[in-house]
Write an enzyme that holds these catalytic residues in place. Structure first.
Site, PDB file in Angstrom:
ATOM      1  CG  ASP A 283      35.569  22.705 -34.895  1.00 30.32           C
ATOM      2  OD1 ASP A 283      36.322  22.545 -35.884  1.00 30.32           O
ATOM      3  OD2 ASP A 283      35.843  22.286 -33.766  1.00 30.32           O
ATOM      4  CB  ILE A 284      35.794  22.085 -39.909  1.00 28.13           C
ATOM      5  CG1 ILE A 284      35.727  20.771 -39.123  1.00 28.13           C
ATOM      6  CG2 ILE A 284      37.193  22.691 -39.840  1.00 28.13           C
ATOM      7  CD1 ILE A 284      36.588  19.661 -39.731  1.00 28.13           C
ATOM      8  N   PRO A 285      32.748  22.721 -40.795  1.00 27.66           N
ATOM      9  CG  PRO A 285      32.145  23.594 -42.888  1.00 27.66           C
ATOM     10  CD  PRO A 285      33.340  23.367 -41.997  1.00 27.66           C
TER      11      PRO A 285
ATOM     12  N   GLY B  35      20.974  36.119 -16.798  1.00 30.08           N
ATOM     13  CA  GLY B  35      21.729  35.268 -15.887  1.00 30.08           C
ATOM     14  C   GLY B  35      21.841  35.887 -14.511  1.00 30.08           C
ATOM     15  NE  ARG B  36      26.891  37.936 -15.061  1.00 31.38           N
ATOM     16  CZ  ARG B  36      27.866  38.463 -15.786  1.00 31.38           C
ATOM     17  NH1 ARG B  36      29.052  38.632 -15.236  1.00 31.38           N
ATOM     18  NH2 ARG B  36      27.659  38.798 -17.042  1.00 31.38           N
TER      19      ARG B  36
ATOM     20  CE  LYS C  33      23.006  31.232 -21.481  1.00 32.19           C
ATOM     21  NZ  LYS C  33      24.299  31.341 -22.107  1.00 32.19           N
TER      22      LYS C  33
ATOM     23  NE  ARG D 192      23.681  42.655 -16.022  1.00 32.83           N
ATOM     24  CZ  ARG D 192      23.739  41.455 -16.618  1.00 32.83           C
ATOM     25  NH1 ARG D 192      22.677  40.927 -17.183  1.00 32.83           N
ATOM     26  NH2 ARG D 192      24.866  40.765 -16.631  1.00 32.83           N
TER      27      ARG D 192
ATOM     28  CB  THR E 255      25.894  41.427 -25.317  1.00 32.70           C
ATOM     29  OG1 THR E 255      25.927  40.176 -24.638  1.00 32.70           O
ATOM     30  CG2 THR E 255      24.742  41.459 -26.269  1.00 32.70           C
TER      31      THR E 255
ATOM     32  CG  ASP F  57      24.498  30.191 -25.382  1.00 38.51           C
ATOM     33  OD1 ASP F  57      24.770  30.237 -26.600  1.00 38.51           O
ATOM     34  OD2 ASP F  57      24.730  31.126 -24.599  1.00 38.51           O
ATOM     35  CG  LEU F  58      27.119  23.813 -25.984  1.00 36.30           C
ATOM     36  CD1 LEU F  58      27.438  22.364 -26.340  1.00 36.30           C
ATOM     37  CD2 LEU F  58      27.640  24.120 -24.580  1.00 36.30           C
ATOM     38  CE  LYS F  59      27.504  32.871 -26.474  1.00 37.35           C
ATOM     39  NZ  LYS F  59      27.139  32.192 -25.217  1.00 37.35           N
TER      40      LYS F  59
HETATM   41  O1  C5P Z   1      24.711  37.030 -16.340  1.00 38.93           O
HETATM   42  P1  C5P Z   1      24.251  37.581 -17.655  1.00 38.93           P
HETATM   43  O2  C5P Z   1      22.803  38.031 -17.661  1.00 38.93           O
HETATM   44  O3  C5P Z   1      25.198  38.610 -18.213  1.00 38.93           O
HETATM   45  O4  C5P Z   1      24.315  36.310 -18.631  1.00 38.93           O
HETATM   46  C1  C5P Z   1      24.134  36.415 -20.014  1.00 38.93           C
HETATM   47  C2  C5P Z   1      24.191  35.049 -20.607  1.00 38.93           C
HETATM   48  O5  C5P Z   1      24.019  35.187 -22.023  1.00 38.93           O
HETATM   49  C3  C5P Z   1      25.506  34.316 -20.385  1.00 38.93           C
HETATM   50  O6  C5P Z   1      25.175  32.937 -20.216  1.00 38.93           O
HETATM   51  C4  C5P Z   1      26.278  34.495 -21.677  1.00 38.93           C
HETATM   52  O7  C5P Z   1      27.061  33.385 -21.997  1.00 38.93           O
HETATM   53  C5  C5P Z   1      25.138  34.629 -22.708  1.00 38.93           C
HETATM   54  N1  C5P Z   1      25.455  35.397 -23.905  1.00 38.93           N
HETATM   55  C6  C5P Z   1      25.903  36.706 -23.865  1.00 38.93           C
HETATM   56  N2  C5P Z   1      26.184  37.386 -25.025  1.00 38.93           N
HETATM   57  C7  C5P Z   1      26.008  36.790 -26.203  1.00 38.93           C
HETATM   58  C8  C5P Z   1      25.542  35.472 -26.252  1.00 38.93           C
HETATM   59  C9  C5P Z   1      25.268  34.812 -25.068  1.00 38.93           C
HETATM   60  O8  C5P Z   1      26.025  37.284 -22.795  1.00 38.93           O
HETATM   61  N3  C5P Z   1      26.204  37.453 -27.328  1.00 38.93           N
END
Ligand code: C5P
Length: 227
Positions: free
Chosen positions: A63-65, A205-206, A31, A176, A118, A58-60
């Site tokens: 903005d306007i359509p 991620g982490r 990602k 997690r 989240t 994943d730029l989420k």
């Molecule tokens: O490090 P961690 O496992 O928390 O990373 C979660 C990833 O998912 C991050 O890149 C974050 O931007 C993305 N994300 C999120 N919650 C969302 C959508 C995307 O944590 N609702």
């Protein structure tokens, strides 16, 4: 079978590339989020594609359509396999994005809509004091109606969303392993529980990027997912 996506949220482009190189053969998806895209731009999408990864951009977008439609077309031309926008951007924005992808030549990337982040817990959404889970389901129903392939939601909402919107895929961050720190995530779930709930894509991620041994951390998560 659920897929693991590793979020390459790293402070330097080269660190992301080094990590991805070590994960080749273990995970299929990476990602690229805001941090990595601001640092590395389209070139880093090309790098990960050349390494053989499926790329989730994943730029989420929100903005306007017209702006979102143009941006998703540009992302599709870059060759990404999946991208995100905010369902809270509404019907016109989501439909414009889907139409723009239909008009692109080449394979169409999957279009996912973020429901509620989240990291947001009760009371964190400005001007909203209702139930976050119910809001996520309402947004998911919109996403399905407006032509999105799936939604980004917490593992806790997957079951209800799948019941309300059959056919919609769910991608869950906030994953997690039992022993890992939650960091800034509030609605977390273990890999096994997310898979059991029916999630199709788990974003981590982490727990991987900051692990002493990221490859082993990814392998442990895949094992927990039953992959
Ligand atoms: O490090 P961690 O496992 O928390 O990373 C979660 C990833 O998912 C991050 O890149 C974050 O931007 C993305 N994300 C999120 N919650 C969302 C959508 C995307 O944590 N609702």
């Amino acid at each position: 079978m659920a897929e693991l996506i590793v979020a390459l949220d790293m402070p330097e482009v080269d660190a992301g590339i080094r990590l991805a190189r070590s994960l080749r053969g273990t995970v299929r998806w990476v990602k690229i989020g805001l941090e990595m895209f601001v640092l590395g731009g389209p070139q880093c999408v090309a790098t990960y594609k050349d390494m053989g990864f499926q790329v989730f951009l994943d730029l989420k977008m929100y903005d306007i359509p017209n702006t979102v439609a143009s941006a998703v077309s540009a992302a599709a031309r870059m060759g990404v396999d999946m991208l995100t926008l905010h369902t809270q951007g509404g019907e016109a924005m989501c439909r414009a994005a889907r139409a723009a992808l239909e008009a692109c030549a080449g394979p169409r990337p999957l279009l996912f809509g973020v429901t509620v982040l989240t990291s947001m817990g009760p009371g964190d959404l400005p001007a909203f004091s209702g139930d976050m889970g119910a809001l996520a389901v309402r947004l998911a129903q919109g996403a399905q109606e407006w032509g999105l392939d799936g939604v980004v939601c917490s593992g806790h909402e997957v079951r209800t969303i799948k019941e309300a919107c059959s056919g919609l895929r769910c991608l869950t961050p906030g994953i997690r392993p039992a022993s890992a720190a939650a960091n800034d995530q509030k609605r977390v779930m273990t890999p096994a529980a997310a898979v059991q709930a029916g999630s199709d894509f788990l974003v981590v991620g982490r727990p991987i990027t900051r692990a002493e041994n990221p490859v082993r951390a990814a392998e442990d998560i895949l094992r927990d997912m039953g992959s």
